[in-house]
Motif scaffolding. Structure first.
Motif, PDB file in Angstrom:
ATOM      1  N   GLU A 279       0.820  -1.211   0.000  1.00  0.00           N
ATOM      2  CA  GLU A 279       0.000   0.000   0.000  1.00  0.00           C
ATOM      3  C   GLU A 279       0.853   1.260   0.000  1.00  0.00           C
ATOM      4  OE1 GLU A 279      -2.592  -0.863   3.359  1.00  0.00           O
ATOM      5  OE2 GLU A 279      -4.260  -1.131   1.941  1.00  0.00           O
ATOM      6  N   VAL A 280       1.960   1.252   0.737  1.00  0.00           N
ATOM      7  CA  VAL A 280       2.867   2.401   0.741  1.00  0.00           C
ATOM      8  C   VAL A 280       3.419   2.627  -0.669  1.00  0.00           C
ATOM      9  CG1 VAL A 280       5.119   3.226   1.563  1.00  0.00           C
ATOM     10  CG2 VAL A 280       3.477   2.257   3.177  1.00  0.00           C
TER      11      VAL A 280
ATOM     12  N   GLN B 286       2.087   1.666  -3.483  1.00  0.00           N
ATOM     13  CA  GLN B 286       0.988   2.066  -4.358  1.00  0.00           C
ATOM     14  C   GLN B 286       0.667   3.548  -4.195  1.00  0.00           C
ATOM     15  OE1 GLN B 286      -0.376  -0.164  -6.594  1.00  0.00           O
ATOM     16  NE2 GLN B 286      -1.261   1.658  -7.462  1.00  0.00           N
ATOM     17  N   ARG B 287       0.628   4.018  -2.950  1.00  0.00           N
ATOM     18  CA  ARG B 287       0.371   5.448  -2.714  1.00  0.00           C
ATOM     19  C   ARG B 287       1.476   6.309  -3.307  1.00  0.00           C
ATOM     20  NH1 ARG B 287      -1.432   3.543   2.324  1.00  0.00           N
ATOM     21  NH2 ARG B 287       0.540   4.102   3.299  1.00  0.00           N
ATOM     22  N   SER B 288       2.717   5.861  -3.179  1.00  0.00           N
ATOM     23  CA  SER B 288       3.839   6.602  -3.761  1.00  0.00           C
ATOM     24  C   SER B 288       3.709   6.667  -5.276  1.00  0.00           C
ATOM     25  CB  SER B 288       5.170   5.941  -3.399  1.00  0.00           C
ATOM     26  OG  SER B 288       5.387   5.990  -2.025  1.00  0.00           O
TER      27      SER B 288
ATOM     28  N   ASP C 282       0.904   6.361  -7.049  1.00  0.00           N
ATOM     29  CA  ASP C 282      -0.235   7.227  -7.365  1.00  0.00           C
ATOM     30  C   ASP C 282       0.153   8.699  -7.247  1.00  0.00           C
ATOM     31  OD1 ASP C 282      -1.778   4.966  -7.753  1.00  0.00           O
ATOM     32  OD2 ASP C 282      -2.848   5.147  -5.842  1.00  0.00           O
ATOM     33  N   PHE C 283       0.897   9.041  -6.199  1.00  0.00           N
ATOM     34  CA  PHE C 283       1.326  10.423  -5.999  1.00  0.00           C
ATOM     35  C   PHE C 283       2.223  10.866  -7.150  1.00  0.00           C
ATOM     36  CE2 PHE C 283       4.383  13.540  -4.398  1.00  0.00           C
ATOM     37  CZ  PHE C 283       3.517  14.542  -3.991  1.00  0.00           C
TER      38      PHE C 283
END
Length: 88
Positions: free
Chosen positions: A44-45, A47-49, A51-52
């Motif tokens: 998840e970390v 994936q968020r990176s 996406d950002f």
């Protein structure tokens, strides 16, 4: 990060799934890295990176004059040229 063969991971999957709570596991096949097992939280970390990063890239492209996704769809559906679009 520890490394294990694909065969070993297959034979001891439960142990390696428990291990990824502590650290990622590199999986090798024929001595070459082919995959990494990591915890859901680590995924998840990442994936968020990702996406950002892509969100920032899209905003930068739009600021440079590239069409937004909405403008691209409007262009395709209505046949408008990018020069004739309304300013955002």
């Amino acid at each position: 990060m520890i490394t294990a063969s694909a065969t070993e991971v297959k034979n001891r999957l439960g142990q390696y799934l428990a291990r990824v709570a502590v650290e990622p596991v590199a999986v090798e096949k024929n001595g070459r890295p082919v995959a990494v097992l990591l915890s859901w939280e680590e995924y998840e970390v990442l994936q968020r990176s990702d996406d950002f990063f892509w969100g920032q890239a899209a905003r930068a492209a739009e600021a440079e004059g590239f069409l937004s996704p909405r403008e691209s769809l409007d262009y395709l559906h209505r046949g408008q040229s990018s020069e004739g679009r309304a300013a955002s």
